[in-house]
Scaffold this active site. Structure first.
Site: not given
Ligand code: IFM
Length: 461
Positions: A167, A366
């Protein structure tokens, strides 16, 4: 759950965690301080003043956690390596005690029949590098390439799947523009420079992973589905600016070898005349990926809005003339995130429609939800909302696969309740409850449910 559609043979079911969120032991075996140690110890930065000093004490309890993974039946476990354990000041000699920890963890996983998947950077930048400019400066990307070469060389023979960055949006924009993540800066050009240098660091790490001959290498993005609040031209343009700032800033250089065409409209003069991009950077960043990791949680509904800061010189990089509006009529998780599984399908099919054959196979690295867990009188956690969330998102994922998106794996976030960054320990994402006083682990109903999903998948394929 029996009503879930069947996943193809070889589909990877996994669980994920990250170093600073679970390890604790922040001064042990030569680990240096990271930006998250500094940030969390700064009064007022995290809810309740929580820090990762102890977290889930995974550094000492990893055999117990691997046993939980084995019992769960996952094919793969995604963890991250803490850079300041490997190089306490972010450069120079290897701290072998730090490396040995991950070596022991990897061996324990392999012994349990679980494939390790390692993330090289999940936000714990050595503080010494931040003191020299952090991701604002190119030197950090170069140091990151060197660090990646070290871990690839030492663990590459036993770790088949590698993720360079987790991220980078959060590192660049939450860290250097919103200021809600370490190092807590509120900047315009600094955040845009950080975004670019993270991508350069990714490119250098990819080269290091290739040189070490690892089986699979990729990057994980938290792509958002930005939905215009109305069909007006103004809201659609606002959604494009949100898309640029959240998604296109990464996907265009990584998958299409260019910077987003909409970047000037999004960032205005913050992006014009920038001097942090160099010839050759796009080729470095756009090296072929074996897979794209995607973390997905929720959609964002946006509407057109004026700049919050009228003075361009004082603007942060996240002031892009759009505002988030509430998603109507849907359940919200404990993060106050709207639950819209269909938008997971749409995100993936849109990505395929835009990038076509340039889109590599995908791993969902995720997906999960923080819920208001309650411990029942018998000690159990009947987290039915989380079970429903996971069920519906797996079904939405399977629907995207039916529509032609090549998805190879799914990792639930998270194996354990853990340190949810600025929100501290109050937000629980785990399928295993952690009592932070005793460090006792209690599998929740969602753990038992996921165990059955994996077992059913095994017996069907
Ligand atoms: O806990 C985080 C994780 O570190 C990165 N992805 C989102 C999760 C939930 O907020």
């Amino acid at each position: 759950m029996s009503d879930l559609p069947v996943f193809p043979e070889g589909f990877v079911f996994g669980a994920a965690t990250a170093s600073y969120q679970i390890e604790g032991a922040v001064t042990e075996d030569g680990r240096g301080p990271s930006i998250w140690d500094t940030y969390s110890h700064t009064p007022g930065r995290t809810d309740g003043g929580d820090t990762g000093d102890v977290a889930c004490d995974h550094y000492h309890r990893y055999p117990e956690d691997v046993a939980l993974l084995r019992e769960l039946g996952v094919d793969s476990y995604r963890f991250s390596i803490a850079w300041p354990r490997i190089q306490p000041i972010g450069e120079g000699p290897v701290n072998h005690k730090g490396l040995d920890f991950y070596s022991r963890l990897v061996d324990e996983l392999l012994e349990a029949g679980i494939e390790p998947a390692a993330t090289i950077y999940h936000w714990d930048l050595p503080q010494a590098l931040e003191d020299r400019g952090g991701w604002r400066v190119r030197g950090t990307a170069e140091r990151f390439g060197e660090y990646a070469a070290i871990v690839a060389e030492h663990l590459g023979d036993r770790v088949p799947r590698w993720i360079t960055l987790n991220e980078p949006w959060c590192s660049a924009f939450l860290g250097y523009s919103v200021g809600r993540h370490a190092p807590g800066a509120r900047e315009g050009r600094g955040a845009l420079a950080a975004a670019h240098h993270l991508l350069v660091g990714h490119g250098l790490a990819m080269k290091a992973l290739r040189a070490a001959g690892v089986r699979e290498a990729g990057i994980t993005l938290n792509l958002d589905r930005n939905v215009p609040a109305t069909d007006s031209a103004a809201d659609r343009a606002a959604a494009l600016r949100a898309d640029t700032q959240h998604n296109l800033v990464w996907t265009e250089p990584l998958l299409a070898g260019r910077y987003p065409a909409s970047e000037e409209d999004t960032w205005g003069e913050l992006i014009t005349g920038q001097d942090f991009r160099r010839d050759g950077d796009l080729a470095l960043i756009g090296q072929p990926l074996d897979f794209l990791g995607i973390n997905y949680y929720r959609p964002i509904m946006v509407t057109d809005a004026p700049h919050r800061e009228p003075d361009p010189a004082a603007r942060v990089a996240t002031d892009n003339r759009y505002a988030e509006v509430g998603y109507p009529d849907v359940r919200r998780t404990a993060m106050n995130w709207p639950v819209v599984p269909a938008s997971f399908t749409d995100l993936l099919t849109d990505l395929k429609a835009v990038y076509g054959d340039a889109l590599p196979p995908i791993h969902i690295t995720e997906n999960g939800s923080a819920e208001h867990d309650v411990v029942a009188a018998d000690g159990a956690v009947h987290d039915t909302d989380r079970v429903t969330y996971l069920h519906d998102h797996l079904a939405a994922l399977r629907a995207a696969m039916d529509k032609g998106v090549d998805v190879r794996g799914y990792y639930v976030w998270s194996l354990l309740d853990n340190f949810e960054w600025a929100l501290g320990y109050a937000k629980r994402f785990g399928i295993v409850r952690v009592d932070y006083t005793t460090q006792e682990r209690t599998p929740k109903d969602s753990y038992r449910w996921y165990q059955k999903v994996i077992a059913a998948h095994r017996s069907a394929s």
